[in-house]
Design a protein around this motif. Structure first.
Motif, mmCIF file in Angstrom:
data_model
loop_
_atom_site.group_PDB
_atom_site.id
_atom_site.type_symbol
_atom_site.label_atom_id
_atom_site.label_comp_id
_atom_site.label_asym_id
_atom_site.label_seq_id
_atom_site.Cartn_x
_atom_site.Cartn_y
_atom_site.Cartn_z
ATOM 1 N N GLU A 253 1.184 -7.785 -5.890
ATOM 2 C CA GLU A 253 1.210 -8.509 -4.445
ATOM 3 C C GLU A 253 2.432 -7.778 -3.758
ATOM 4 O O GLU A 253 3.319 -7.333 -4.234
ATOM 5 C CB GLU A 253 1.228 -9.886 -4.259
ATOM 6 N N THR A 254 2.187 -7.495 -2.476
ATOM 7 C CA THR A 254 3.102 -6.812 -1.530
ATOM 8 C C THR A 254 4.444 -7.639 -1.588
ATOM 9 O O THR A 254 4.378 -8.708 -1.420
ATOM 10 C CB THR A 254 2.742 -6.472 -0.104
ATOM 11 N N VAL B 80 -2.321 0.177 7.479
ATOM 12 C CA VAL B 80 -2.540 -1.222 7.028
ATOM 13 C C VAL B 80 -1.785 -1.915 8.339
ATOM 14 O O VAL B 80 -1.420 -3.207 8.188
ATOM 15 C CB VAL B 80 -1.701 -1.562 5.647
ATOM 16 N N GLN B 81 -1.615 -1.216 9.456
ATOM 17 C CA GLN B 81 -1.249 -1.873 10.690
ATOM 18 C C GLN B 81 -1.887 -3.256 10.895
ATOM 19 O O GLN B 81 -3.284 -3.314 10.724
ATOM 20 C CB GLN B 81 -0.940 -1.299 11.841
ATOM 21 N N GLY B 82 -1.308 -4.448 11.515
ATOM 22 C CA GLY B 82 -2.367 -5.481 12.055
ATOM 23 C C GLY B 82 -2.263 -6.695 10.796
ATOM 24 O O GLY B 82 -2.984 -7.719 10.885
ATOM 25 N N LYS B 83 -1.679 -6.201 9.840
ATOM 26 C CA LYS B 83 -1.863 -7.088 8.469
ATOM 27 C C LYS B 83 -0.507 -8.057 8.438
ATOM 28 O O LYS B 83 -0.509 -8.717 7.143
ATOM 29 C CB LYS B 83 -2.311 -6.431 7.333
ATOM 30 N N GLY B 84 0.229 -8.093 9.153
ATOM 31 C CA GLY B 84 1.400 -8.871 9.276
ATOM 32 C C GLY B 84 2.654 -8.131 8.645
ATOM 33 O O GLY B 84 3.732 -8.787 8.441
ATOM 34 N N TYR B 85 2.749 -6.920 8.159
ATOM 35 C CA TYR B 85 3.595 -6.355 7.549
ATOM 36 C C TYR B 85 4.944 -6.309 8.575
ATOM 37 O O TYR B 85 6.157 -6.489 7.969
ATOM 38 C CB TYR B 85 3.393 -5.101 6.970
ATOM 39 N N VAL C 116 4.485 0.225 2.403
ATOM 40 C CA VAL C 116 3.674 0.047 3.343
ATOM 41 C C VAL C 116 4.307 -0.275 4.744
ATOM 42 O O VAL C 116 3.663 -0.193 5.619
ATOM 43 C CB VAL C 116 2.475 -1.122 3.340
ATOM 44 N N ARG D 50 4.104 -2.320 -2.054
ATOM 45 C CA ARG D 50 2.774 -2.842 -2.524
ATOM 46 C C ARG D 50 2.690 -2.721 -3.931
ATOM 47 O O ARG D 50 1.615 -3.191 -4.652
ATOM 48 C CB ARG D 50 1.425 -2.034 -1.919
#
Length: 159
Positions: free
Chosen positions: A3-4, A87-92, A64, A58
């Motif tokens: 998991e990240t 991976v933009q838009g995934k909450g990072y 990421v 990750r």
């Protein structure tokens, strides 16, 4: 794959930090020439007093997201918040901002600052939703890289 996780960067992360930041900042090619950063810049920022990088890893050596953070007395500041475009838009980005705020609170900060360039019109509303308010403007840091006129909008949040 693990998991990240969000963690403090090490010198072994420098190449990956440079990769993520430069990939994320390609969005600014419409007004800036060249890459946003390089190994020397990241190394200098990482080694500056009161400074560090926070990264999202990750779990397989690939980052990421990354951002630099520095603390001076009761003020924290972060810069170059970058998420790999894949991976933009995934909450990072939000994950890193939460980690930055936590780091700054633990360091005794009452305020957190960021600068955004005025030509990135999507950024002020994003940071306003997170509690940042505009305070003033400043000259763009490297005007020689600009292909059109731009300035910085300074924003602050009480933490």
């Amino acid at each position: 794959m693990k998991e990240t996780s969000v963690r403090y960067a090490t010198e072994g992360d420098i190449d990956e930090i440079v990769r993520v930041i430069n990939a994320a900042y390609r969005v600014e090619d419409f007004f800036v020439r060249g890459n946003r950063t390089n190994v020397e810049d990241v190394t200098a920022r990482m080694n500056a007093p009161g400074a560090c990088f926070i990264v999202a890893d990750r779990g397989d050596g690939v980052l990421v997201a990354a951002t630099s953070v520095d603390v001076h007395e009761d003020r924290g500041h972060f810069a170059m918040l970058s998420v790999d475009p894949a991976v933009q838009g995934k909450g990072y980005g939000r994950m890193l901002i939460d980690a930055v705020e936590d780091h700054c609170r633990k360091s005794g900060c009452a305020h957190l600052d960021i600068e955004v360039v005025n030509l990135r019109e999507e950024l002020p509303p994003f940071y306003k939703r997170l509690g940042f308010v505009p305070t003033t403007t400043a000259q763009f840091s490297d005007t020689g890289k600009l292909t059109r006129e731009a300035h910085l909008l300074l924003m602050r949040k009480t933490i």
